[in-house]
Motif scaffolding. Structure first.
Motif, PDB file in Angstrom:
ATOM      1  N   SER A  57       0.820  -1.211   0.000  1.00 45.84           N
ATOM      2  CA  SER A  57       0.000   0.000   0.000  1.00 45.84           C
ATOM      3  C   SER A  57       0.854   1.262   0.000  1.00 45.84           C
ATOM      4  CB  SER A  57      -0.956  -0.006   1.201  1.00 45.84           C
ATOM      5  OG  SER A  57      -0.326   0.387   2.406  1.00 45.84           O
ATOM      6  N   TYR A  82      -9.639  -9.191   6.927  1.00 46.41           N
ATOM      7  CA  TYR A  82      -9.591  -8.702   5.546  1.00 46.41           C
ATOM      8  C   TYR A  82      -8.300  -9.169   4.875  1.00 46.41           C
ATOM      9  CZ  TYR A  82      -9.519  -5.475   1.581  1.00 46.41           C
ATOM     10  OH  TYR A  82      -9.473  -4.930   0.319  1.00 46.41           O
ATOM     11  N   GLY A  95      -7.625  -8.559   1.381  1.00 49.73           N
ATOM     12  CA  GLY A  95      -7.379  -7.868   0.124  1.00 49.73           C
ATOM     13  C   GLY A  95      -6.252  -6.862   0.202  1.00 49.73           C
ATOM     14  N   GLU A  96      -6.038  -6.181  -0.915  1.00 43.38           N
ATOM     15  CA  GLU A  96      -5.024  -5.141  -1.029  1.00 43.38           C
ATOM     16  C   GLU A  96      -5.691  -3.769  -0.915  1.00 43.38           C
ATOM     17  OE1 GLU A  96      -1.644  -5.693  -1.523  1.00 43.38           O
ATOM     18  OE2 GLU A  96      -2.043  -7.842  -1.295  1.00 43.38           O
ATOM     19  N   SER A  97      -4.876  -2.755  -0.726  1.00 46.00           N
ATOM     20  CA  SER A  97      -5.423  -1.399  -0.664  1.00 46.00           C
ATOM     21  C   SER A  97      -6.093  -1.008  -1.972  1.00 46.00           C
ATOM     22  CB  SER A  97      -4.314  -0.404  -0.330  1.00 46.00           C
ATOM     23  OG  SER A  97      -3.305  -0.432  -1.327  1.00 46.00           O
ATOM     24  N   THR A  98      -5.557  -1.506  -3.080  1.00 47.11           N
ATOM     25  CA  THR A  98      -6.130  -1.188  -4.381  1.00 47.11           C
ATOM     26  C   THR A  98      -7.454  -1.891  -4.613  1.00 47.11           C
ATOM     27  OG1 THR A  98      -4.698  -2.906  -5.294  1.00 47.11           O
ATOM     28  CG2 THR A  98      -3.926  -0.645  -5.469  1.00 47.11           C
ATOM     29  N   ASP A  99      -7.770  -2.911  -3.793  1.00 47.26           N
ATOM     30  CA  ASP A  99      -9.027  -3.642  -3.918  1.00 47.26           C
ATOM     31  C   ASP A  99     -10.094  -3.128  -2.952  1.00 47.26           C
ATOM     32  OD1 ASP A  99      -7.686  -5.389  -5.668  1.00 47.26           O
ATOM     33  OD2 ASP A  99      -7.061  -6.670  -4.005  1.00 47.26           O
ATOM     34  N   ILE A 131     -12.972  -1.588  -1.063  1.00 52.59           N
ATOM     35  CA  ILE A 131     -14.218  -0.920  -1.429  1.00 52.59           C
ATOM     36  C   ILE A 131     -14.658  -0.059  -0.253  1.00 52.59           C
ATOM     37  CG2 ILE A 131     -16.644  -1.227  -2.077  1.00 52.59           C
ATOM     38  CD1 ILE A 131     -15.844  -3.903  -3.321  1.00 52.59           C
TER      39      ILE A 131
END
Length: 257
Positions: free
Chosen positions: A23, A126, A128-132, A134
């Motif tokens: 991130s 969680y 996921g990645e920061s880019t994912d 929502i």
């Protein structure tokens, strides 16, 4: 572009460390260095960090000479910093991609040496990645302006969003305390005359800790807050009591988000 020194303490964080590091590396403001101090992890965190360092020269990990806790690990990183700004991120949280760029623009426009932002909360699991990520409705809102008096009653600054201007304030280290070192640092900066400015846009994501962990029980920090008010800030018993009441109320309020 100004260089941003990102300070990250690590201790047995292999499960979340990758997302936190990525991130930072995917920030739209790319002129940064990620200064990581591993506090004698035993779970392979340092091996993971060395792999990141081989892939990206901006990742600069070091192992602490001895285990000293998050505050000392942060200070070891700050002492290595070369940046114009010092920013903070823990190894289980994340920044959204435009966080650094937006915050620098905000700091420059407002001539603000100490800034922070709103942030989201996510579940502990969680993956996921920061880019994912929502955006959700779990937002801890930043107050637009905080002075020393207000900050004594409540810690308005989420450490994962804090950034200070090193050229304006000098190199500021965290007091040697078991916990609440970040709060003590913000107070020391503001006691010296620099108010904090808050960007209301959520630009980071805080991982809510599992129930039963030390970090999940904010009320366990009462003794550390009390020591901060009495020993670091030299408050009278009545003023320290009022401040502690505000701190407890804030912890309970944020825990419901």
């Amino acid at each position: 572009m100004p260089l941003v020194s990102v300070v990250m303490p690590v201790y047995n964080s292999a499960a979340t460390l990758g997302a936190a590091v990525r991130s930072v590396l995917t920030q739209t403001h790319s002129d940064l260095e990620l200064l990581i101090t591993d506090d004698k992890s035993s779970d392979g965190s340092m091996d993971l960090l060395m792999e990141f360092a081989r892939q990206d020269s901006r990742v600069l990990p070091e192992s602490a000479p001895e285990q000293g806790g998050a505050g000392r690990a942060r200070n070891l990183a700050i002492e290595r910093a070369r940046g114009d700004y010092i920013a903070f991120l823990d190894s289980d949280d994340m920044w959204l991609p435009e966080k650094t760029e937006r915050q620098i623009d905000f700091a420059v426009a407002g001539d603000a040496p100490l800034t922070f932002t709103s942030y989201y909360k996510m579940d502990a699991g969680y993956e996921g990645e920061s880019t994912d990520f929502i955006p959700n409705g779990r937002v801890v809102r930043a107050r637009e302006h905080v002075d020393y008096r207000a900050m004594l009653v409540r810690d308005y600054i989420g450490a994962l969003t804090a950034m200070y201007d090193r050229n304006a304030l000098g190199t500021r280290l965290m007091p040697e305390m078991r916990k609440r070192q970040d709060y003590a640092l913000w107070l020391s900066i503001m006691r010296d005359g620099a108010d904090a400015r808050g960007l209301t846009e959520p630009l980071a994501v805080y991982r809510a800790h599992q129930a039963g962990s030390l970090s999940s029980n904010k009320l366990s920090l009462i003794q550390y807050n009390w020591a901060l008010y009495r020993e670091q800030e030299s408050l009278s018993v009545p003023r320290a009591t009022r401040a502690l009441t505000g701190a407890v109320w804030q912890s309970l309020r944020n825990s419901r988000i």
